[in-house]
Design a protein around this motif. Structure first.
Motif, PDB file in Angstrom:
ATOM      1  N   PRO A  18      -4.832  -6.517  38.441  1.00  0.00           N
ATOM      2  CA  PRO A  18      -6.040  -7.161  37.918  1.00  0.00           C
ATOM      3  C   PRO A  18      -5.747  -7.951  36.633  1.00  0.00           C
ATOM      4  O   PRO A  18      -4.872  -7.569  35.865  1.00  0.00           O
ATOM      5  N   GLY A  19      -6.489  -9.017  36.470  1.00  0.00           N
ATOM      6  CA  GLY A  19      -6.334  -9.867  35.307  1.00  0.00           C
ATOM      7  C   GLY A  19      -5.893 -11.274  35.633  1.00  0.00           C
ATOM      8  O   GLY A  19      -5.650 -12.082  34.737  1.00  0.00           O
ATOM      9  N   SER A  20      -5.802 -11.600  36.911  1.00  0.00           N
ATOM     10  CA  SER A  20      -5.371 -12.935  37.304  1.00  0.00           C
ATOM     11  C   SER A  20      -6.566 -13.797  37.672  1.00  0.00           C
ATOM     12  O   SER A  20      -7.484 -13.353  38.364  1.00  0.00           O
ATOM     13  N   SER A  21      -6.520 -15.044  37.240  1.00  0.00           N
ATOM     14  CA  SER A  21      -7.487 -16.038  37.708  1.00  0.00           C
ATOM     15  C   SER A  21      -7.101 -16.463  39.114  1.00  0.00           C
ATOM     16  O   SER A  21      -6.067 -16.054  39.654  1.00  0.00           O
ATOM     17  N   THR A  47     -11.144 -13.586  33.345  1.00  0.00           N
ATOM     18  CA  THR A  47     -10.115 -14.469  33.869  1.00  0.00           C
ATOM     19  C   THR A  47     -10.712 -15.863  33.967  1.00  0.00           C
ATOM     20  O   THR A  47     -11.928 -16.032  34.060  1.00  0.00           O
ATOM     21  N   GLY A  48      -9.851 -16.884  33.949  1.00  0.00           N
ATOM     22  CA  GLY A  48     -10.355 -18.245  33.945  1.00  0.00           C
ATOM     23  C   GLY A  48     -11.304 -18.450  32.781  1.00  0.00           C
ATOM     24  O   GLY A  48     -11.021 -18.071  31.639  1.00  0.00           O
ATOM     25  N   PHE A  49     -12.467 -19.046  33.051  1.00  0.00           N
ATOM     26  CA  PHE A  49     -13.511 -19.212  32.035  1.00  0.00           C
ATOM     27  C   PHE A  49     -14.609 -18.152  32.157  1.00  0.00           C
ATOM     28  O   PHE A  49     -15.649 -18.266  31.498  1.00  0.00           O
ATOM     29  N   SER A  50     -14.435 -17.154  32.993  1.00  0.00           N
ATOM     30  CA  SER A  50     -15.476 -16.139  33.196  1.00  0.00           C
ATOM     31  C   SER A  50     -15.550 -15.196  32.007  1.00  0.00           C
ATOM     32  O   SER A  50     -14.521 -14.698  31.532  1.00  0.00           O
ATOM     33  N   PRO A  78     -10.271 -20.807  26.176  1.00  0.00           N
ATOM     34  CA  PRO A  78      -8.980 -20.837  26.869  1.00  0.00           C
ATOM     35  C   PRO A  78      -9.160 -20.384  28.315  1.00  0.00           C
ATOM     36  O   PRO A  78      -9.871 -19.410  28.580  1.00  0.00           O
ATOM     37  N   TYR A  79      -8.541 -21.103  29.232  1.00  0.00           N
ATOM     38  CA  TYR A  79      -8.583 -20.686  30.633  1.00  0.00           C
ATOM     39  C   TYR A  79      -7.543 -19.582  30.798  1.00  0.00           C
ATOM     40  O   TYR A  79      -6.339 -19.818  30.703  1.00  0.00           O
ATOM     41  N   GLU A  80      -8.013 -18.375  31.042  1.00  0.00           N
ATOM     42  CA  GLU A  80      -7.130 -17.210  31.119  1.00  0.00           C
ATOM     43  C   GLU A  80      -6.434 -17.197  32.486  1.00  0.00           C
ATOM     44  O   GLU A  80      -7.039 -16.900  33.506  1.00  0.00           O
TER      45      GLU A  80
END
Length: 510
Positions: free
Chosen positions: A114-117, A167-170, A406-408
């Motif tokens: 877990p933790g991936s865009s 993740t991402g912009f969420s 930041p886009y994670e």
């Protein structure tokens, strides 16, 4: 590249007074093939009903989930769209007829961690534009770039790329705890809610629906499919499982748990083969030999522990050295048991190289050659830069979505990840998949494996399938696809083309 001919700019600022508002940006494009499609990019606000002393305080925002949706324009949806009917002129006074159902398939996709865009599946495999990263031996140098994806799955299905919380912009909405959504159950329910809401808002309940996940995203896909069925009555047509792990016990080198050592052996053999350690033998021959030994003699030896005779132990060491090409002294010192981090450091030690985990084809020189464990991953290091550059450019410059967060890409901000539902037992969703296959006789499963994937070895996934309680009819609804690459097998251009061809058949068959 796809052309863009229209742009709308709703409010996209992330200021506090706008946090409860969807901030989608819409653009219209045309693929080089001529297919016209629309992108909807932004954050969908999810809400929950809040009560005080049994009285409703209404629905209040809890999280903003970033997604990118690709939908073919109605006139270009081809045979997947509902056919037009010829009818007599309508009475102007009569109510307008309901719009025809859109029968084009929809693919909801996400990665894992877990933790991936979703950047890897988005920009590496499924979307109309993809990262120019190169591959082993021919990596693209900075500042990298984007190119068209001629085989994009958008040619055959609409796409919705989903980024879970942090993740991402969420992100969660002000006043909410991000940790609430960092766990198996909460994450499952949140992603299912996104799919239900998108499906409802876009009138797609009568469209064939597919979930495609990668790595932990495969575990999530099964769990989400179960949640959709149980909570909303939504039956999906198929699950695309890329680099599969549905039972984490198969990958956990915990003390007293011997099975993962055997399940990784064919992957060790495949990676050794890629690096020239098996001469001119065919890869499939090397892998099958390792699978046979892992499932028989090696599996037996691991169960025996100290009961194994000295002669039997020596024979197993010899066979393991032949299959993995590791030093027999190393195999003895580890008592036949080593994890992937040790293998990564040991395989090419004589060349002063370590091999990748996500993709064992990649190598790098270690900072300290004497280390017995390699914690770095040369394969992830190699592709992280190109994918980061691609998604950050693409979202703003080509899709018109502006956000200063930041886009994670791949973050540790979701840790610790909660598996409280599985306290005292391994994390395993195979029972959910078994139940779905029984309740939905039309459900089909597409599985992709990378021979050089050290993160989710193919033999571990095969072990899970072999132990599921399924009849022959259910097993016939699985399709299995093997690639000479790693976890993200689409990094290899030839594999990507073949993989998308198989996925196109999968989503079109529904």
């Amino acid at each position: 590249m796809p052309t863009s001919d229209d742009t709308q700019h709703p409010e996209t600022s992330a200021s506090p007074d706008q946090l409860a508002t969807d901030d989608f940006t819409v653009r219209h494009h045309t693929l080089p093939s001529g297919l016209r499609y629309t992108t909807t990019t932004g954050r969908m606000v999810l809400r929950r009903e809040v009560t005080t002393d049994g009285k409703s305080d209404g629905f209040q925002p809890k999280a903003e989930i970033f997604l990118v949706a690709y939908t073919a324009d109605p006139d270009d949806a081809g045979d997947s769209a509902a056919p037009r009917e010829t009818a007599a002129p309508r009475d102007p006074a009569a109510p307008a007829p309901a719009p025809a159902a859109n029968r084009r398939p929809v693919v909801f996709a996400f990665n894992g961690g877990p933790g991936s865009s979703s950047v890897w599946l988005h920009m590496g495999l499924l979307g109309p534009r993809m990262v120019d990263s190169g591959d082993v031996g021919s990596l693209t140098p900075p500042p990298f770039g984007l190119v068209d994806n001629p085989e994009t799955l958008l040619q055959h299905a609409d796409l919705v790329m989903i980024d879970p919380v942090n993740t991402g912009f969420s992100r969660v909405v002000d006043g909410n705890e991000a940790g609430e959504f960092h766990g198996f159950e909460a994450d499952r329910d949140l992603v299912a809610e996104v799919i239900r809401l998108w499906t409802t808002r876009n009138n797609r309940w009568l469209s064939p629906k597919y979930l495609v996940g990668e790595s932990y995203g495969t575990l999530r896909a099964v769990a989400v499919a179960g949640r959709l069925f149980d909570a909303y009555g939504m039956a999906v047509n198929g699950l695309g499982l890329i680099s599969t792990v549905l039972n984490l016990a198969t990958l956990d080198f915990a003390p007293g748990r011997d099975t993962p050592y055997a399940l990784h052996l064919p992957t060790y053999a495949a990676i050794a083969h890629f690096h020239g350690r098996h001469g001119d033998r065919e890869l499939t021959e090397v892998v099958r030999e390792a699978e046979d030994f892992a499932g028989k003699e090696f599996g037996y030896a691991l169960t025996q522990g100290a009961r194994l005779s000295a002669e039997e132990f020596d024979d197993v060491v010899r066979r393991l050295a032949d299959i993995t090409t590791l030093d027999p002294g190393f195999i003895r010192r580890t008592n036949l048991r080593w994890d992937y981090a040790q293998f990564s450091a040991e395989l090419l030690r004589d060349e002063n190289l370590v091999v990748g985990r996500i993709d064992g084809r990649f190598t790098a020189r270690p900072a300290r050659q004497q280390d017995s464990i390699n914690w770095d991953d040369p394969s992830l290091v190699a592709i992280n830069g190109p994918y980061s550059a691609a998604i950050n450019h693409y979202l703003r410059a080509e899709l018109g979505y502006e956000n200063d967060l930041p886009y994670e890409i791949l973050t540790g901000r979701v840790q610790p990840w909660s598996y409280k539902n599985f306290e005292g037992v391994p994390v395993d969703v195979t029972d959910t998949l078994e139940r779905l296959l029984v309740h939905n006789p039309a459900l089909r499963i597409h599985v992709d494996y990378g021979y050089h994937d050290g993160a989710t070895p193919h033999f571990a996934a095969e072990y899970v399938w072999a132990h599921m309680r399924l009849d022959d009819a259910a097993r016939a609804r699985f399709s299995h696809h093997y690639y000479e690459a790693g976890h993200m097998m689409y990094v290899n251009p030839e594999c990507r083309v073949d993989q998308l061809g198989a996925l196109a058949e999968f989503v079109s068959a529904g």
